[in-house]
Design an enzyme around this catalytic site. Structure first.
Site, PDB file in Angstrom:
ATOM      1  N   HIS A   1      -3.313  -6.053   2.512  1.00 28.08           N
ATOM      2  CA  HIS A   1      -2.435  -7.097   3.048  1.00 28.08           C
ATOM      3  C   HIS A   1      -3.123  -8.438   3.246  1.00 28.08           C
ATOM      4  O   HIS A   1      -2.527  -9.375   3.758  1.00 28.08           O
ATOM      5  CB  HIS A   1      -1.817  -6.651   4.378  1.00 28.08           C
TER       6      HIS A   1
ATOM      7  N   LYS B   1       6.637  -0.610  14.694  1.00 31.44           N
ATOM      8  CA  LYS B   1       5.684  -1.614  14.207  1.00 31.44           C
ATOM      9  C   LYS B   1       6.421  -2.479  13.197  1.00 31.44           C
ATOM     10  O   LYS B   1       7.025  -1.986  12.248  1.00 31.44           O
ATOM     11  CB  LYS B   1       4.426  -0.979  13.621  1.00 31.44           C
TER      12      LYS B   1
ATOM     13  N   HIS C   1       8.504  -1.287   9.554  1.00 30.95           N
ATOM     14  CA  HIS C   1       8.838  -2.234   8.476  1.00 30.95           C
ATOM     15  C   HIS C   1       7.989  -1.913   7.242  1.00 30.95           C
ATOM     16  O   HIS C   1       7.231  -0.936   7.250  1.00 30.95           O
ATOM     17  CB  HIS C   1       8.539  -3.662   8.958  1.00 30.95           C
TER      18      HIS C   1
ATOM     19  N   SER D   1       0.872  -1.185   0.000  1.00 29.95           N
ATOM     20  CA  SER D   1       0.000   0.000   0.000  1.00 29.95           C
ATOM     21  C   SER D   1       0.904   1.229   0.000  1.00 29.95           C
ATOM     22  O   SER D   1       0.973   1.975   0.963  1.00 29.95           O
ATOM     23  CB  SER D   1      -0.922  -0.013   1.218  1.00 29.95           C
TER      24      SER D   1
ATOM     25  N   LYS E   1       9.755   4.985   7.456  1.00 24.87           N
ATOM     26  CA  LYS E   1      10.075   3.826   6.617  1.00 24.87           C
ATOM     27  C   LYS E   1      11.285   4.197   5.769  1.00 24.87           C
ATOM     28  O   LYS E   1      11.193   5.088   4.911  1.00 24.87           O
ATOM     29  CB  LYS E   1       8.903   3.500   5.701  1.00 24.87           C
TER      30      LYS E   1
ATOM     31  N   ASP F   1       1.642   8.254   7.335  1.00 27.32           N
ATOM     32  CA  ASP F   1       2.495   7.298   6.611  1.00 27.32           C
ATOM     33  C   ASP F   1       2.502   7.702   5.129  1.00 27.32           C
ATOM     34  O   ASP F   1       3.394   8.432   4.680  1.00 27.32           O
ATOM     35  CB  ASP F   1       1.959   5.880   6.837  1.00 27.32           C
TER      36      ASP F   1
ATOM     37  N   ASP G   1      -3.915   1.028  11.744  1.00 23.87           N
ATOM     38  CA  ASP G   1      -3.451   1.682  10.518  1.00 23.87           C
ATOM     39  C   ASP G   1      -4.585   1.539   9.522  1.00 23.87           C
ATOM     40  O   ASP G   1      -4.851   0.449   9.014  1.00 23.87           O
ATOM     41  CB  ASP G   1      -2.165   1.058   9.960  1.00 23.87           C
TER      42      ASP G   1
ATOM     43  N   GLU H   1      -4.605  -2.502   9.342  1.00 24.93           N
ATOM     44  CA  GLU H   1      -3.869  -3.072  10.470  1.00 24.93           C
ATOM     45  C   GLU H   1      -4.548  -2.774  11.794  1.00 24.93           C
ATOM     46  O   GLU H   1      -4.963  -1.651  12.044  1.00 24.93           O
ATOM     47  CB  GLU H   1      -2.431  -2.507  10.499  1.00 24.93           C
TER      48      GLU H   1
ATOM     49  N   GLU I   1      -3.107   5.512  12.299  1.00 21.56           N
ATOM     50  CA  GLU I   1      -2.237   5.886  11.184  1.00 21.56           C
ATOM     51  C   GLU I   1      -3.065   6.037   9.910  1.00 21.56           C
ATOM     52  O   GLU I   1      -4.017   5.285   9.696  1.00 21.56           O
ATOM     53  CB  GLU I   1      -1.199   4.763  11.021  1.00 21.56           C
TER      54      GLU I   1
ATOM     55  N   GLU J   1       1.615  -9.585   6.992  1.00 18.66           N
ATOM     56  CA  GLU J   1       2.446  -9.161   8.110  1.00 18.66           C
ATOM     57  C   GLU J   1       2.315 -10.076   9.320  1.00 18.66           C
ATOM     58  O   GLU J   1       2.654  -9.703  10.446  1.00 18.66           O
ATOM     59  CB  GLU J   1       2.124  -7.703   8.473  1.00 18.66           C
TER      60      GLU J   1
HETATM   61  P1  PGA Z   1       3.038  -1.283   3.104  1.00 20.14           P
HETATM   62  O1  PGA Z   1       2.125  -1.220   4.379  1.00 20.14           O
HETATM   63  O2  PGA Z   1       4.402  -1.691   3.528  1.00 20.14           O
HETATM   64  O3  PGA Z   1       2.341  -2.304   2.258  1.00 20.14           O
HETATM   65  O4  PGA Z   1       3.007   0.095   2.510  1.00 20.14           O
HETATM   66  C1  PGA Z   1       2.548  -0.780   5.620  1.00 20.14           C
HETATM   67  C2  PGA Z   1       1.812   0.445   6.051  1.00 20.14           C
HETATM   68  O5  PGA Z   1       0.897   0.961   5.368  1.00 20.14           O
HETATM   69  O6  PGA Z   1       2.129   0.962   7.114  1.00 20.14           O
HETATM   70 ZN    ZN Z   2       0.556   2.634   6.923  1.00 20.60          ZN
END
Ligand code: PGA
Ligand code: ZN
Length: 424
Positions: free
Chosen positions: A153, A384, A361, A40, A333, A308, A240, A162, A281, A203
Site C-alpha cells: 500500500h 477497519k 474495507h 494485496s 470483506k 484475511d 496487519d 498496516e 492480521e 489507505e
Molecule cells: P487489500 O488490503 O484491500 O489491498 O487486500 C487490505 C488488507 O490486506 O486487509
Molecule cells: Zn489484510
C-alpha cells in the site's frame, strides 16, 4: 419487486475502474452500490473480472462486468422481491455458474447483491443497518485506524502493511473517532520532527520510510502519549502483517533477511509482550496452516489473530481453520466472497465457533458506505476502514456517527470488550 438493474464503470480511490450498480424497484425506489478492490489480494478470493484490453485503463477496465450486470445478472432477478436477499444471491450465483464467480465476475455480482439490499432497505423505509440486522443491531464498532501504511500500500521499505490505532477506552464511537484522529495528527508531527516524509499511502495512513517494523510501533506509542492518552488503556494498537506478500518458497523476507515461520512467531510473541497489541492480521502466509496453528497455540489466548488472505471471507476456508484450531477471528470483506448472503454466512459461522469478526474495507475504495451499516447490523464490534483521512475512508467513519446518533441511548460502543486482551 425488482424492476430494472443498471450498471456503469466508475473510478475507485486509486483511480482504477470499478463497478457501480443501480437497482430500480417497482415502487420507484432507486439505490446504488459500488464495489471495492484490493491490492494485496488473497489467492482464494472470488474472481474480480477485468477487461484485459490494454487500450483502456491499462487493461483494468470493467466493461465486461458492467455488461454482465446489464445483460445477464439484472434480467435474472427482475420480478423478484428485493427483500428476498438469499433468493437474489442464489440466482446471481447460479447465473454465473462457476465456483469462484469468474464468468460474470464477483465485482458484477457483489454490486448487484449490495444494491438490491440497499433498495430493499429504502423501500421498507429502514436504515440499512436496521434492515440487515433487525431489532438487535446496536453495537458501534471500535474503529481500527490504519495510520502507518507499508507493504503493497505504500512505496516505502516497511514490510508490514498496516499499523493500527484502536481507541478501545472511549465511551462512545464518536469519542473513539476523535481520539484516533487527534492521535493521527500528533503522529504526523512526530514523523515530521524525526525527518520522515508524511505523504499518505493508499489507505490514508502515513507512508514514512521507517528502517524497521518495530519503529512503526514506537511511533504509535509516542503519538498516543503525546496526544494525552494512555497506551493500552485508552488506545491500543494492532497490525496487519499481510505476510503472504513477503512469503516465498517457505521463507519470510523481513527487514531484508530470510526468516522462518518459527522466528516470525517468536518475534510476534515478543511484540505482544512489549506493546499493547490487541490484534494481528495475516501474521503468516495464506497457506502456511501448520505455522498458523503453532502461532495460535502460542499467543492466541491473549491476542486476536485475524485471518484475511487466510480465510477470504469464505465459509469453507474458515471451517478449515476452525477444524485445525487456526486463528481466532475473521476479517470480513464483502468482495472476497461476492454476495451479501455468503458474507453473513461467514460471520455467523465465525460467531458460532467463538471467532470474532472484523468488518473491513479494501485498499481500493469508493464513496459507498455499506460496510459501516453492515458492521452494526452484525454487532461485530470492530471495523477497519483506513486512516481518519481521505473521503473514501472517512465516509464510512462518518456514516457510523450517523448510526450512533440514530440509535441514541440504545447504542453501545464495543470498546475493550471487542478484543480478548483487555476484556472487561
Ligand atoms: P487489500 O488490503 O484491500 O489491498 O487486500 C487490505 C488488507 O490486506 O486487509
Ligand atoms: Zn489484510
Amino acid at each position: 419487486l425488482i424492476e430494472a438493474v443498471g450498471a456503469r464503470e466508475i473510478l475507485d480511490s486509486r483511480g482504477n475502474p470499478t463497478v457501480e450498480v443501480e437497482v430500480l424497484l417497482e415502487d420507484g425506489t432507486v439505490q446504488r452500490a459500488a464495489v471495492p478492490s484490493g491490492a494485496s489480494t488473497g489467492a482464494f478470493e472470488a474472481y474480480e473480472l477485468r477487461d484485459g484490453d490494454k487500450s483502456r485503463y491499462s487493461g483494468k477496465g470493467v466493461l465486461k462486468a458492467v455488461a454482465a450486470v446489464i445483460d445477464e445478472l439484472g434480467p435474472a432477478i427482475e420480478g423478484v422481491d428485493a427483500s428476498e436477499q438469499r433468493l437474489v444471491d442464489e440466482i446471481l450465483i447460479e447465473t454465473d455458474g462457476t465456483d469462484n464467480k469468474s464468468r460474470t465476475g464477483a465485482n458484477a455480482i457483489l454490486g448487484v447483491s449490495l444494491a438490491v439490499a440497499k433498495a430493499a432497505a429504502d423501500s421498507a423505509d429502514l436504515p440499512l443497518f436496521r434492515y440487515l440486522g433487525g431489532p438487535n443491531a446496536h453495537v458501534l464498532p471500535v474503529p481500527l485506524f490504519n495510520v502507518i501504511n507499508g507493504g503493497e500500500h505504500a512505496d516505502n521499505g516497511i514490510d508490514f502493511q498496516e499499523f493500527f490505532l484502536a481507541p478501545i477506552g472511549a465511551e462512545t464511537y464518536a469519542d473513539s473517532l476523535r481520539w484516533g484522529t487527534e492521535t493521527y495528527h500528533v503522529l504526523k508531527g512526530e514523523l515530521k520532527a524525526a525527518g520522515f516524509a508524511t505523504g499518505l499511502g493508499d489507505e490514508g495512513g502515513f507512508a514514512p520510510d521507517l528502517p524497521s517494523n518495530r519503529e512503526g510501533l514506537d511511533f504509535l506509542m509516542k503519538a498516543i502519549e503525546k496526544a494525552g492518552f494512555t497506551p493500552g488503556t485508552d488506545i491500543a494498537v494492532g497490525l496487519d502483517v499481510a505476510a503472504t506478500e513477503f512469503f516465498k518458497d517457505g521463507v519470510y523476507t523481513v527487514e531484508g533477511k530470510p526468516w522462518s515461520a518459527d522466528k516470525l512467531t517468536d518475534y510476534f510473541a515478543d511484540l505482544v509482550a512489549n506493546y499493547p497489541i490487541v490484534t494481528i492480521e495475516d501474521a503468516l502466509a495464506e497457506d502456511d496452516w501448520d505455522a498458523w496453528k503453532a502461532l495460535t497455540e502460542k499467543i492466541g489466548k491473549s491476542v486476536q489473530l485475524v485471518g484475511d488472505d487466510l480465510f477470504v471471507t469464505n465459509p469453507s476456508r474458515l471451517q478449515q481453520g476452525i477444524d485445525l484450531g487456526v486463528a481466532n477471528a475473521l476479517l470480513v470483506k464483502v468482495n472476497q466472497i461476492g454476495t451479501l448472503s455468503e458474507t453473513l454466512d461467514a460471520v455467523a459461522l465465525a460467531t458460532s465457533n467463538g471467532y470474532r469478526s472484523m468488518m473491513s474495507h479494501r485498499s481500493g475504495e469508493t464513496e459507498d458506505t455499506t460496510i459501516a451499516d453492515l458492521a452494526v447490523a452484525v454487532n461485530c464490534g470492530q471495523i477497519k476502514t483506513g486512516a481518519p483521512a481521505r473521503s473514501e475512508r472517512v465516509a464510512k467513519y462518518n456514516q457510523l456517527l450517523r448510526i450512533e446518533e440514530e440509535l441514541g441511548d440504545a447504542a453501545v460502543f464495543a470498546g475493550r470488550g471487542a478484543f480478548p486482551r483487555y476484556k472487561g
